[in-house]
Design an enzyme around this catalytic site. Structure first.
Site, PDB file in Angstrom:
ATOM      1  N   TYR A  11       4.878   2.508  -2.239  1.00  0.00           N
ATOM      2  CA  TYR A  11       5.730   3.274  -1.670  1.00  0.00           C
ATOM      3  C   TYR A  11       6.731   2.940  -1.988  1.00  0.00           C
ATOM      4  O   TYR A  11       7.735   3.246  -2.816  1.00  0.00           O
ATOM      5  CB  TYR A  11       5.046   4.206  -1.088  1.00  0.00           C
ATOM      6  CG  TYR A  11       6.181   4.928  -0.107  1.00  0.00           C
ATOM      7  CD1 TYR A  11       6.519   5.490  -1.312  1.00  0.00           C
ATOM      8  CD2 TYR A  11       5.985   5.186   1.139  1.00  0.00           C
ATOM      9  CE1 TYR A  11       7.219   6.947  -0.875  1.00  0.00           C
ATOM     10  CE2 TYR A  11       6.939   6.702   1.331  1.00  0.00           C
ATOM     11  CZ  TYR A  11       7.446   7.209   0.036  1.00  0.00           C
ATOM     12  OH  TYR A  11       8.792   7.828   1.183  1.00  0.00           O
ATOM     13  N   ASN A  32      -0.907  -7.274  -6.261  1.00  0.00           N
ATOM     14  CA  ASN A  32      -2.530  -7.770  -6.323  1.00  0.00           C
ATOM     15  C   ASN A  32      -3.041  -6.203  -7.065  1.00  0.00           C
ATOM     16  O   ASN A  32      -4.085  -5.844  -6.922  1.00  0.00           O
ATOM     17  CB  ASN A  32      -3.131  -8.035  -5.799  1.00  0.00           C
ATOM     18  CG  ASN A  32      -2.900  -7.002  -4.310  1.00  0.00           C
ATOM     19  OD1 ASN A  32      -2.786  -5.497  -3.782  1.00  0.00           O
ATOM     20  ND2 ASN A  32      -3.384  -8.186  -3.163  1.00  0.00           N
ATOM     21  N   LEU A  33      -1.953  -4.392  -6.738  1.00  0.00           N
ATOM     22  CA  LEU A  33      -3.094  -3.354  -7.288  1.00  0.00           C
ATOM     23  C   LEU A  33      -3.982  -3.780  -6.437  1.00  0.00           C
ATOM     24  O   LEU A  33      -4.216  -1.731  -6.675  1.00  0.00           O
ATOM     25  CB  LEU A  33      -3.163  -3.487  -8.558  1.00  0.00           C
ATOM     26  CG  LEU A  33      -2.040  -3.781  -9.608  1.00  0.00           C
ATOM     27  CD1 LEU A  33      -2.229  -3.732 -10.916  1.00  0.00           C
ATOM     28  CD2 LEU A  33      -0.945  -2.669  -9.435  1.00  0.00           C
ATOM     29  N   THR A 116       9.579  -3.507  11.165  1.00  0.00           N
ATOM     30  CA  THR A 116       8.899  -2.193  11.103  1.00  0.00           C
ATOM     31  C   THR A 116       9.943  -2.137  12.565  1.00  0.00           C
ATOM     32  O   THR A 116       9.544  -2.385  12.791  1.00  0.00           O
ATOM     33  CB  THR A 116       7.261  -1.954  10.919  1.00  0.00           C
ATOM     34  OG1 THR A 116       7.315  -1.115  11.275  1.00  0.00           O
ATOM     35  CG2 THR A 116       6.701  -3.213  11.322  1.00  0.00           C
ATOM     36  N   TYR A 140      -0.621  -4.487  13.537  1.00  0.00           N
ATOM     37  CA  TYR A 140       0.278  -4.164  12.684  1.00  0.00           C
ATOM     38  C   TYR A 140       1.996  -5.021  13.130  1.00  0.00           C
ATOM     39  O   TYR A 140       2.187  -5.524  12.626  1.00  0.00           O
ATOM     40  CB  TYR A 140       0.768  -2.701  12.287  1.00  0.00           C
ATOM     41  CG  TYR A 140       1.637  -2.266  11.056  1.00  0.00           C
ATOM     42  CD1 TYR A 140       1.658  -3.136   9.692  1.00  0.00           C
ATOM     43  CD2 TYR A 140       2.996  -1.420  11.544  1.00  0.00           C
ATOM     44  CE1 TYR A 140       2.569  -2.848   9.107  1.00  0.00           C
ATOM     45  CE2 TYR A 140       3.841  -1.245  10.836  1.00  0.00           C
ATOM     46  CZ  TYR A 140       3.800  -2.052   9.590  1.00  0.00           C
ATOM     47  OH  TYR A 140       4.880  -1.786   8.421  1.00  0.00           O
ATOM     48  N   LEU A 189       2.507  12.352   8.175  1.00  0.00           N
ATOM     49  CA  LEU A 189       2.832  13.356   8.733  1.00  0.00           C
ATOM     50  C   LEU A 189       2.901  14.050   7.183  1.00  0.00           C
ATOM     51  O   LEU A 189       2.354  14.938   6.651  1.00  0.00           O
ATOM     52  CB  LEU A 189       3.286  13.410   9.560  1.00  0.00           C
ATOM     53  CG  LEU A 189       3.409  14.788   9.737  1.00  0.00           C
ATOM     54  CD1 LEU A 189       2.447  15.614  10.758  1.00  0.00           C
ATOM     55  CD2 LEU A 189       4.839  15.211  11.443  1.00  0.00           C
ATOM     56  N   ARG A 220      10.185  11.347  15.583  1.00  0.00           N
ATOM     57  CA  ARG A 220       9.986  10.117  14.379  1.00  0.00           C
ATOM     58  C   ARG A 220      12.122   9.987  13.895  1.00  0.00           C
ATOM     59  O   ARG A 220      11.789  11.453  13.931  1.00  0.00           O
ATOM     60  CB  ARG A 220       9.104  10.013  13.434  1.00  0.00           C
ATOM     61  CG  ARG A 220       7.524   9.421  14.336  1.00  0.00           C
ATOM     62  CD  ARG A 220       7.885   8.516  14.494  1.00  0.00           C
ATOM     63  NE  ARG A 220       5.729   8.049  15.305  1.00  0.00           N
ATOM     64  CZ  ARG A 220       6.031   8.635  16.608  1.00  0.00           C
ATOM     65  NH1 ARG A 220       7.436   9.050  17.284  1.00  0.00           N
ATOM     66  NH2 ARG A 220       5.011   7.543  16.927  1.00  0.00           N
TER      67      ARG A 220
HETATM   68  N1  UFG Z   1       0.666  12.697  12.425  1.00  0.00           N
HETATM   69  C1  UFG Z   1      -0.428  13.992  13.149  1.00  0.00           C
HETATM   70  N2  UFG Z   1      -1.075  14.865  12.425  1.00  0.00           N
HETATM   71  C2  UFG Z   1      -1.399  14.085  11.155  1.00  0.00           C
HETATM   72  C3  UFG Z   1      -0.326  12.796  10.901  1.00  0.00           C
HETATM   73  C4  UFG Z   1       0.661  12.750  11.575  1.00  0.00           C
HETATM   74  O1  UFG Z   1       0.468  15.378  14.482  1.00  0.00           O
HETATM   75  O2  UFG Z   1      -2.007  14.186  10.142  1.00  0.00           O
HETATM   76  C5  UFG Z   1       1.860  12.807  13.760  1.00  0.00           C
HETATM   77  C6  UFG Z   1       1.736  11.025  14.191  1.00  0.00           C
HETATM   78  O3  UFG Z   1       1.044  11.335  15.816  1.00  0.00           O
HETATM   79  C7  UFG Z   1       3.199  10.823  14.566  1.00  0.00           C
HETATM   80  C8  UFG Z   1       3.680  11.409  13.397  1.00  0.00           C
HETATM   81  O4  UFG Z   1       3.189  12.610  13.213  1.00  0.00           O
HETATM   82  O5  UFG Z   1       3.330  11.401  15.814  1.00  0.00           O
HETATM   83  C9  UFG Z   1       4.449  10.546  12.178  1.00  0.00           C
HETATM   84  O6  UFG Z   1       2.904  10.448  11.529  1.00  0.00           O
HETATM   85  P1  UFG Z   1       2.546   9.121  10.796  1.00  0.00           P
HETATM   86  O7  UFG Z   1       0.878   8.471  10.186  1.00  0.00           O
HETATM   87  O8  UFG Z   1       3.429   9.860   9.398  1.00  0.00           O
HETATM   88  O9  UFG Z   1       3.743   7.726  11.368  1.00  0.00           O
HETATM   89  P2  UFG Z   1       3.781   6.647  12.029  1.00  0.00           P
HETATM   90  O10 UFG Z   1       4.949   7.292  12.872  1.00  0.00           O
HETATM   91  O11 UFG Z   1       2.319   6.344  12.847  1.00  0.00           O
HETATM   92  O12 UFG Z   1       3.624   5.282  10.897  1.00  0.00           O
HETATM   93  C10 UFG Z   1       4.956   4.503  10.071  1.00  0.00           C
HETATM   94  C11 UFG Z   1       4.851   4.059   9.026  1.00  0.00           C
HETATM   95  C12 UFG Z   1       3.782   2.917  10.182  1.00  0.00           C
HETATM   96  C13 UFG Z   1       5.107   2.417  10.876  1.00  0.00           C
HETATM   97  C14 UFG Z   1       5.496   3.399  11.818  1.00  0.00           C
HETATM   98  C15 UFG Z   1       5.827   2.365  13.469  1.00  0.00           C
HETATM   99  O13 UFG Z   1       3.064   4.890   8.416  1.00  0.00           O
HETATM  100  O14 UFG Z   1       3.994   2.001   9.318  1.00  0.00           O
HETATM  101  O15 UFG Z   1       5.843   4.722  11.596  1.00  0.00           O
HETATM  102  O16 UFG Z   1       5.146   3.258  14.908  1.00  0.00           O
HETATM  103  F1  UFG Z   1       4.476   1.604  11.586  1.00  0.00           F
END
Ligand code: UFG
Length: 332
Positions: A11, A32-33, A116, A140, A189, A220
């Site tokens: 991405y 490495n796909l 990160t 991670y 999300l 976030r």
């Molecule tokens: N969330 C929901 N519902 C969903 C998916 C996510 O409520 O179906 C919430 C999560 O709980 C979080 C927010 O939306 O509060 C964002 O979640 P994401 O999964 O989109 O992203 P993250 O913040 O968990 O993860 C990102 C990056 C990671 C990185 C991380 C650092 O994708 O690679 O931030 O905390 F490590």
């Protein structure tokens, strides 16, 4: 510059590859796909290979006279890193050490590394500066922090020049709408919410609304993937021998889960049903960047500083590519 991008079919890596290619750098994507998409790579620039194949890496460095590396290749699901830490330690640490060894052998002395905000764990203060303590709360984050330490030690001992770029939440799609987010499985999300608007999913689950934030949902800092790419390019062009940069990449403003869903409703015109479920393990309540240092160091400023245009760019991609790269590939 002649640049090798590991994970350049993924991405963030593919957006950086596209931008470098457009602006006249000579790029090679090494991937490495396992997660990436060949169709996301600029035409004719893909080398299929694994980080653990040190000899292959070294020969590519020599044959293509590579001057610098951008290292995106990594496993990046926080949740999976908890249930399957072995593959995270293997891919992210052992794989990166193999890359660093190959770079040393072939005398490639510059690297831009994908770090990160997960290296901070639960921060003491928000917005988060680079001086915040780094105490990750999942494997991670630990693997990425371990490599930050390795880079500092290699820089000290061998003169490696590096930039560790600590991304906040990568989002959005390329300005020309030829690249976008396509993970399998998708856990992020914004793409999940947009799948509801596309009719591919019945509703979006909100993981907890009892956090200590104004609306109770997690906050976030969503940073556009093209802004991440431009920061990589700036770092690449400014890196010298022995440079040691650790920089946050975010917009400096946060959006809650509910605000993201509202932005998606506004952009798509779809009601997007949402249901609150219990918290997801390992989610800090609020992660927002103070990106002043990246701005001062690189002269970098994100073009997208608000959630709505970021969602609009993701929506364009998902509408046009409802099955991701299965529909059609990138062209440039
Ligand atoms: N969330 C929901 N519902 C969903 C998916 C996510 O409520 O179906 C919430 C999560 O709980 C979080 C927010 O939306 O509060 C964002 O979640 P994401 O999964 O989109 O992203 P993250 O913040 O968990 O993860 C990102 C990056 C990671 C990185 C991380 C650092 O994708 O690679 O931030 O905390 F490590």
């Amino acid at each position: 510059m002649r640049v090798l991008l590991t994970g350049g079919a993924g991405y963030v890596g593919s957006h950086a590859a596209g931008m470098l290619h457009r602006t006249g750098h000579e790029i090679w994507v090494y991937d490495n796909l396992s997660e990436g998409h060949a169709a996301a790579v600029p035409q004719g620039r893909l080398i299929v290979g694994d980080l653990m194949d040190r000899a292959h890496l070294e020969s590519v460095f020599r044959e293509q006279r590579i001057e610098a590396v951008m290292h995106f290749a990594a496993s990046c699901y926080v949740g999976v890193s908890v249930t399957d830490p072995a593959s995270y330690y293997q891919n992210n640490i052992v794989g990166t050490l193999s890359l660093l060894d190959a770079m040393r052998a072939a005398e490639v002395g510059r690297i831009v590394f994908s770090s990160t905000c997960a290296t901070y764990g639960v921060p003491d203060a928000v917005p988060i500066t680079e001086n915040e303590k780094q105490t990750p709360i999942n494997p991670y984050g630990f693997t990425k922090l371990a490599i930050e330490h390795a880079l500092a030690d290699y820089s000290h001992a061998y003169g490696l020049g590096y930039a560790a770029l600590r991304y906040f939440n990568a989002s959005g799609a390329s300005d020309e709408n030829i690249r976008g987010e396509d993970h399998d499985p998708e856990t992020h999300l914004i793409p999940l919410v947009l799948q509801v608007a596309l009719g591919q999913r019945k509703d979006i689950k909100i993981f907890g609304d009892d956090y200590p934030t104004p609306d109770g949902t997690c906050i976030r800092d969503y940073i556009h993937v093209e802004d991440l790419a431009s920061a990589h390019m700036a770092a690449l062009e400014m890196l010298g021998a022995g440079t040691q940069w650790k920089l946050n990449l975010g917009t400096g403003s946060g959006a809650s889960v509910k605000e993201v869903i509202d932005a998606c409703r506004k952009v798509t015109g779809h009601p997007i049903p949402a249901a609150v479920v219990s918290r997801r393990e390992g989610d800090p309540p609020e992660l927002v960047a103070d990106a002043t240092l990246a701005n001062e160091t690189l002269g970098w400023q994100p073009k997208y500083d608000h959630i709505e245009p970021i969602v609009a760019s993701a929506w364009r991609w998902h509408q046009d590519h409802p099955r991701g790269y299965d529909d059609r590939g990138a062209k440039g």
